[in-house]
Structures are given as structure tokens and as C-alpha cells.
Design a protein around this motif. Sequence first.
Motif, PDB file in Angstrom:
ATOM      1  N   LYS A 206      43.576  50.222  35.966  1.00  0.00           N
ATOM      2  CA  LYS A 206      42.563  50.342  34.918  1.00  0.00           C
ATOM      3  C   LYS A 206      41.420  51.256  35.329  1.00  0.00           C
ATOM      4  O   LYS A 206      40.722  51.824  34.469  1.00  0.00           O
ATOM      5  CB  LYS A 206      42.021  48.959  34.548  1.00  0.00           C
ATOM      6  N   ASP A 207      41.222  51.435  36.635  1.00  0.00           N
ATOM      7  CA  ASP A 207      40.191  52.338  37.141  1.00  0.00           C
ATOM      8  C   ASP A 207      40.796  53.627  37.694  1.00  0.00           C
ATOM      9  O   ASP A 207      40.122  54.389  38.395  1.00  0.00           O
ATOM     10  CB  ASP A 207      39.360  51.644  38.228  1.00  0.00           C
ATOM     11  N   ASN A 208      42.078  53.833  37.415  1.00  0.00           N
ATOM     12  CA  ASN A 208      42.806  55.041  37.835  1.00  0.00           C
ATOM     13  C   ASN A 208      42.881  55.229  39.350  1.00  0.00           C
ATOM     14  O   ASN A 208      43.041  56.348  39.834  1.00  0.00           O
ATOM     15  CB  ASN A 208      42.209  56.301  37.196  1.00  0.00           C
ATOM     16  N   GLN A 209      42.804  54.127  40.101  1.00  0.00           N
ATOM     17  CA  GLN A 209      42.880  54.274  41.549  1.00  0.00           C
ATOM     18  C   GLN A 209      44.318  54.319  42.056  1.00  0.00           C
ATOM     19  O   GLN A 209      44.550  54.620  43.218  1.00  0.00           O
ATOM     20  CB  GLN A 209      42.094  53.149  42.236  1.00  0.00           C
ATOM     21  N   TRP A 210      45.262  54.003  41.208  1.00  0.00           N
ATOM     22  CA  TRP A 210      46.670  54.234  41.541  1.00  0.00           C
ATOM     23  C   TRP A 210      47.444  54.466  40.259  1.00  0.00           C
ATOM     24  O   TRP A 210      47.000  54.082  39.164  1.00  0.00           O
ATOM     25  CB  TRP A 210      47.286  53.073  42.349  1.00  0.00           C
TER      26      TRP A 210
ATOM     27  N   VAL B 239      50.223  44.853  45.962  1.00  0.00           N
ATOM     28  CA  VAL B 239      49.834  45.547  47.191  1.00  0.00           C
ATOM     29  C   VAL B 239      48.958  46.755  46.863  1.00  0.00           C
ATOM     30  O   VAL B 239      47.994  47.056  47.581  1.00  0.00           O
ATOM     31  CB  VAL B 239      51.078  45.977  47.985  1.00  0.00           C
ATOM     32  N   LEU B 240      49.293  47.454  45.772  1.00  0.00           N
ATOM     33  CA  LEU B 240      48.445  48.565  45.347  1.00  0.00           C
ATOM     34  C   LEU B 240      47.036  48.072  45.045  1.00  0.00           C
ATOM     35  O   LEU B 240      46.041  48.726  45.389  1.00  0.00           O
ATOM     36  CB  LEU B 240      49.053  49.241  44.119  1.00  0.00           C
ATOM     37  N   ASN B 241      46.933  46.901  44.423  1.00  0.00           N
ATOM     38  CA  ASN B 241      45.624  46.337  44.143  1.00  0.00           C
ATOM     39  C   ASN B 241      44.914  45.921  45.424  1.00  0.00           C
ATOM     40  O   ASN B 241      43.691  46.021  45.523  1.00  0.00           O
ATOM     41  CB  ASN B 241      45.748  45.135  43.209  1.00  0.00           C
TER      42      ASN B 241
ATOM     43  N   LEU C   4      56.955  34.948  41.198  1.00  0.00           N
ATOM     44  CA  LEU C   4      56.270  33.671  41.011  1.00  0.00           C
ATOM     45  C   LEU C   4      54.799  33.892  40.658  1.00  0.00           C
ATOM     46  O   LEU C   4      54.236  33.161  39.838  1.00  0.00           O
ATOM     47  CB  LEU C   4      56.391  32.815  42.274  1.00  0.00           C
ATOM     48  N   ALA C   5      54.193  34.907  41.258  1.00  0.00           N
ATOM     49  CA  ALA C   5      52.799  35.217  40.936  1.00  0.00           C
ATOM     50  C   ALA C   5      52.647  35.567  39.457  1.00  0.00           C
ATOM     51  O   ALA C   5      51.654  35.189  38.817  1.00  0.00           O
ATOM     52  CB  ALA C   5      52.301  36.373  41.801  1.00  0.00           C
ATOM     53  N   SER C   6      53.653  36.246  38.902  1.00  0.00           N
ATOM     54  CA  SER C   6      53.588  36.580  37.471  1.00  0.00           C
ATOM     55  C   SER C   6      53.678  35.326  36.619  1.00  0.00           C
ATOM     56  O   SER C   6      53.034  35.231  35.565  1.00  0.00           O
ATOM     57  CB  SER C   6      54.709  37.562  37.101  1.00  0.00           C
TER      58      SER C   6
ATOM     59  N   PHE D 272      49.017  44.247  36.803  1.00  0.00           N
ATOM     60  CA  PHE D 272      49.713  44.176  38.091  1.00  0.00           C
ATOM     61  C   PHE D 272      48.819  43.650  39.206  1.00  0.00           C
ATOM     62  O   PHE D 272      49.318  43.165  40.219  1.00  0.00           O
ATOM     63  CB  PHE D 272      50.281  45.545  38.471  1.00  0.00           C
ATOM     64  N   ALA D 273      47.527  43.747  39.023  1.00  0.00           N
ATOM     65  CA  ALA D 273      46.610  43.217  40.033  1.00  0.00           C
ATOM     66  C   ALA D 273      46.833  41.726  40.237  1.00  0.00           C
ATOM     67  O   ALA D 273      46.612  41.197  41.336  1.00  0.00           O
ATOM     68  CB  ALA D 273      45.167  43.484  39.625  1.00  0.00           C
ATOM     69  N   ALA D 274      47.290  41.027  39.183  1.00  0.00           N
ATOM     70  CA  ALA D 274      47.515  39.582  39.266  1.00  0.00           C
ATOM     71  C   ALA D 274      48.572  39.231  40.294  1.00  0.00           C
ATOM     72  O   ALA D 274      48.568  38.129  40.859  1.00  0.00           O
ATOM     73  CB  ALA D 274      47.913  39.029  37.900  1.00  0.00           C
TER      74      ALA D 274
END
Length: 358
Positions: A133-137, A104-106, A188-190, A338-340
Motif C-alpha cells: 500500500k506504500d509501494n515499498q514492494w 516476509v516482505l512486510n 493459517l495466518a490468512s 499480505f501484511a497480515a
Amino acid sequence: MSKKKVFSGLLAAVLAAGLLAGCGSNAGDGIAPSEAQGTSKEQAVNVYTARHYESDDKLFETFTAETGIKVNVVKGKAEELIERLKREGESTEADLFITVDGGVLNTAKEAGVLQPIQSEAVDQRVPKQLRDKDNQWVGISTRARVIAYSKERVKPEQLSTYEDLATDKWKGKVLVRSSTSLYNQSLLASFIELNGEQQAEEWAKGIVNNMARKPEGADRDQAKAIVAGVGDVAIMNTYYVGLLVNSKDPEEVKVGESIGVFFPNQETTGTHINVSGAGLTKHSKNKENAVKLIEFLTDKEAQTLLTQANYEFPVNAEAEMPELLKSWGEYKAQEIDFAALGTHNKKALEIFNKVGWK
């Protein structure tokens, strides 16, 4: 009064008040009716949050007491808050967005409602893998999704991996909540990220075949069903075990003490974890104050309160974890972006629907 004494008193107040029963982003009550905004006459930071924990509220109060910066909070479901940020655009009053899932953060990042967080203090306190990776969260806490088991009927050496739960060995013994749970969707996404769609589907199908009953209730309900003899093992988040063991309800305490915690996949991919995190909004009007709040939430004292009041794992290694969490021992965590979790969410839902995981 020293900062340490302030936090000691705050922790005691939180625990004494029994402010332990929290809810995740799926349990929001929508946008709060009262949404006071900061004015030019007072220092403020405005927070949109999908975390609904009393411990967070107390931390915000302490931040205000220490800095003089008022924290105005709007609570809601994560998806609602992201859409609101998109709709409000440059006119938004929100400075921080906080939620409980890396995917959700992604989603918020991809929606273009966040901006990079620049803070050496945060970079030093929070490991790289728990930051965008881009420091947005940046992460403020983590929770592991583990195998809980009956101490009476299951020995730890019988347990090994998530995949093992899908074998005939556990036929009619597995308890787990609905596929509508974001926790299960991200789990499951992981697996999709680590093992591919086919293996993820085979696992989900195996779990459905081994269910002790149709999915119902939340994580704590799975633990209660173990103690009631409905099933022997359950997939659940660690912090719920902490909430049970430390509940004011004697029956819940009995449940918590009757189940064990096992971290699966220690010899392979590691145990699935998810992250709660904070993002700086793209159009923040109080950027400096917002960064100060993030720094506050990731310092040792605040991290100690979060883990001792809500039994989540801290992102700051200097935080003092409660004895219960220490008793579970160290564990190897999954190493994925975590974006995955967000990228594969749609496919996870398709798989759940295909295999009949209601």
C-alpha cells in the motif's frame, strides 16, 4: 535481434535445460561465497534474493544483455538477508531485496530496510492488491495453495473448502507438510485474518485429526504420497504440480498427471494465494538501475518466462501462461492485505504447536 526473439530463445534454453526444480525461501544455502559488487566504472544493480530459481538467473542475464547493467546476486534465506540489510545500514551495497512471501516482505518493510518504488510502468502492470500500500514492494509472481486430489479415488464435486478437509469426511486421508513450512504458516495466518483465531485453531486441529500420516517431506512429496495410496488429498502449491508434470523424471510426470487441482472456497473467501515480490532497499546506491530491473521483471516478456518456466502465476495479465495453468481455469483469490501473513505468523505457530501439528 528483437526483444521478442531474445525471450523466445531464453525460454527455450531454460526449458530444454530442465531448469525447473526451484526452492523457496526456506531452502536457501546461506550467503553466496562470491559477492561481486558494482563499481563506478560499470553500471550495476545488486540483488539480495531468497528466490533460488534458475529462471531468475536467466532473466538477470537477459536484463544485462539488453541494458548493459550488470546484476550481482547474493542468495540466502529471507530472514538472514533482512538482518544483513539492517546490520549493513547505509553501507549496504544491496539495491533490491527479493523473496517469496507477503508476510516476509512486510517484515522487511517494518524493519525499515526498504523505500517506496516510484514507477508508472509498474503501477500499470501490477494490480494494486499485489503491491504494498506504500509501494515499498511489488509482486513479481503468485502461487495458489490448493487441494490436490487423486483422480482415481476422488471426484472434484466431493471437494469444496479448506474447512471441509477438517471434517470427519476426510479422516485419515489428508496429506500436508510440516508446520515449519512458511507456506502452511501463511495459510493459517490468512485464516486468522479472515475467520479469527478460534476458527483457525479449530481448522488446524481438524486437519491434524485427519492426517493420513505425520507431516513429512515437501509439497511434491505429498503428491507422490497421493499416488502411492497413502492419502487421497493434499494441501500444496500449484506450481509444484507444474514442475511434476513437466519433469524430466518419468515417474514424477506420472505423479503430476495422476493428481487433480482444486481451488477451494470459491463460494466464500477464495483460495489462498501468496506473492513473490521485490523491494527497493532504503540505501540503494543504484536506485535508477534497480527500478529498471523491477520494470523489466514485471513486463510481459519476463512475466511470460517466469510462468512458463516455473509455473507460477504472473502478476502482469498480458503474460502468456502455459496451457497447464490455463486448463485449471480461473479462480477467486483471497482478498487480504499480505501484511497480515506476517502479523499473524507468531500466532499461527502457537496454534500449530497447541494442536500438535508437527
